[in-house]
Design a protein around this motif. Structure first.
Motif, short mmCIF file in Angstrom:
data_model
loop_
_atom_site.label_atom_id
_atom_site.label_comp_id
_atom_site.label_asym_id
_atom_site.label_seq_id
_atom_site.Cartn_x
_atom_site.Cartn_y
_atom_site.Cartn_z
N HIS A 150 0.85 -1.18 0.00
CA HIS A 150 0.00 0.00 0.00
C HIS A 150 0.89 1.24 0.00
CE1 HIS A 150 -3.53 -2.46 1.01
NE2 HIS A 150 -2.66 -3.14 1.72
N TYR A 151 0.66 2.11 -0.97
CA TYR A 151 1.42 3.36 -1.10
C TYR A 151 0.47 4.53 -1.01
CZ TYR A 151 5.43 0.67 -2.85
OH TYR A 151 6.48 -0.20 -2.98
N ILE A 152 0.96 5.65 -0.46
CA ILE A 152 0.20 6.88 -0.39
C ILE A 152 1.04 7.99 -1.03
CG2 ILE A 152 1.05 7.33 1.96
CD1 ILE A 152 -1.55 8.88 2.49
N ASP A 153 0.37 8.87 -1.75
CA ASP A 153 1.05 10.03 -2.32
C ASP A 153 1.22 11.04 -1.19
OD1 ASP A 153 2.00 12.22 -3.67
OD2 ASP A 153 0.23 12.49 -4.92
N ALA A 154 2.46 11.24 -0.75
CA ALA A 154 2.75 12.15 0.35
C ALA A 154 2.97 13.58 -0.10
CB ALA A 154 3.98 11.65 1.12
N SER A 155 2.92 13.82 -1.39
CA SER A 155 3.15 15.15 -1.93
C SER A 155 1.88 15.98 -1.88
CB SER A 155 3.63 15.04 -3.38
OG SER A 155 3.69 16.31 -3.98
N ALA A 156 2.04 17.28 -1.68
CA ALA A 156 0.89 18.19 -1.73
C ALA A 156 0.88 18.92 -3.08
CB ALA A 156 0.96 19.18 -0.58
N THR A 157 1.69 18.45 -4.02
CA THR A 157 1.76 19.07 -5.34
C THR A 157 1.15 18.14 -6.38
OG1 THR A 157 3.90 18.11 -5.95
CG2 THR A 157 3.93 20.16 -4.65
N SER A 158 1.20 18.53 -7.64
CA SER A 158 0.64 17.70 -8.70
C SER A 158 1.58 16.58 -9.12
CB SER A 158 0.29 18.57 -9.91
OG SER A 158 1.45 19.20 -10.40
N THR A 159 2.82 16.59 -8.61
CA THR A 159 3.77 15.52 -8.90
C THR A 159 3.74 14.52 -7.75
OG1 THR A 159 5.18 17.07 -10.09
CG2 THR A 159 6.17 14.97 -9.43
N PRO A 160 3.27 13.29 -7.99
CA PRO A 160 3.15 12.32 -6.91
C PRO A 160 4.51 11.90 -6.32
CG PRO A 160 2.18 11.46 -8.94
CD PRO A 160 2.81 12.77 -9.26
N SER A 161 4.48 11.64 -5.03
CA SER A 161 5.65 11.12 -4.32
C SER A 161 5.14 9.98 -3.43
CB SER A 161 6.29 12.22 -3.47
OG SER A 161 7.35 11.69 -2.70
N TYR A 162 5.16 8.77 -3.98
CA TYR A 162 4.56 7.63 -3.28
C TYR A 162 5.49 7.07 -2.21
CZ TYR A 162 0.79 7.74 -6.62
OH TYR A 162 -0.29 8.14 -7.35
N VAL A 163 4.88 6.82 -1.04
CA VAL A 163 5.58 6.27 0.12
C VAL A 163 4.85 4.99 0.52
CG1 VAL A 163 6.14 6.67 2.55
CG2 VAL A 163 6.22 8.58 0.92
N ARG A 164 5.61 3.93 0.77
CA ARG A 164 4.96 2.67 1.17
C ARG A 164 4.59 2.73 2.64
NH1 ARG A 164 6.81 -3.63 0.19
NH2 ARG A 164 4.88 -4.51 1.03
N LEU A 165 3.37 2.33 2.94
CA LEU A 165 2.90 2.25 4.32
C LEU A 165 3.29 0.90 4.91
CD1 LEU A 165 -0.71 3.68 3.85
CD2 LEU A 165 1.27 4.86 4.81
N GLY A 166 3.55 0.87 6.21
CA GLY A 166 3.75 -0.41 6.85
C GLY A 166 4.91 -0.52 7.81
N ALA A 167 5.81 0.44 7.85
CA ALA A 167 7.01 0.30 8.69
C ALA A 167 6.68 0.00 10.15
CB ALA A 167 7.88 1.56 8.59
N ASP A 168 5.71 0.67 10.72
CA ASP A 168 5.35 0.45 12.12
C ASP A 168 3.99 -0.21 12.29
OD1 ASP A 168 7.66 1.66 13.33
OD2 ASP A 168 6.89 3.58 12.66
#
Length: 167
Positions: free
Chosen positions: A16-34
């Motif tokens: 599962h990834y979430i776009d952590a960017s607040a701009t129009s260019t996505p920056s996907y981060v994988r959820l799950g570390a903790d």
């Protein structure tokens, strides 16, 4: 992935990834570390109607999926922490909360290039609380999936989603 996946699928292969960017260019981060658990609740809209014969007809006409990310331990400098902290500090609402999420089927590799079947969907971030105990600064949040689900592929090495071309 070097190993072939057969039999029961281990949880780590549903990414599962979430776009952590607040701009129009996505920056996907994988959820799950903790996270010990991440479950998307489908929240089906179920309607049951009785008729005059005493029978019931049941139908599902939609879903309102959502998921909870708890705990989320803030990491200084991470894109996701920056996004969540802005929501808290600026008391953001409405369009400022929009993002996208991508579900990646790591068991369903399309090639040896690290590109996998994936589904991208628009979502809204709801920060539930912030603070926590002595284990660290926590910002638990909910993701409300709002539609526009698109099938495509996800390149894990570059964290890039590519929609399937229209047929």
């Amino acid at each position: 992935m070097a190993d072939e996946i057969t039999g029961k699928i281990k949880r780590k292969y549903m990414a599962h990834y979430i776009d952590a960017s607040a701009t129009s260019t996505p920056s996907y981060v994988r959820l799950g570390a903790d996270l010990e658990e991440y479950t998307v609740e489908m929240n089906a809209n179920v309607e049951t109607k009785p008729n005059i014969l005493g029978d019931n007809t049941t139908s599902i006409d939609g879903y309102e999926p959502q998921a909870s990310v708890e705990p989320y331990y803030a990491e200084a400098g991470s894109a996701l922490h920056t996004r969540l902290q802005a929501i808290i500090d600026e008391r953001q609402t409405l369009d400022d909360l929009k993002t996208s999420v991508v579900e990646v089927h790591l068991w369903d590799e399309g090639s040896t290039t690290g590109t996998f079947v994936a589904y991208k969907e628009d979502a809204i971030i709801e920060v539930v609380s912030y603070g926590g105990d002595t284990t660290g600064y926590q910002i638990p949040f909910n993701l409300h999936y709002v539609g526009n689900r698109v099938k495509g592929t996800f390149a894990v090495k570059t964290n890039t989603f590519t929609p399937d071309s229209a047929e």
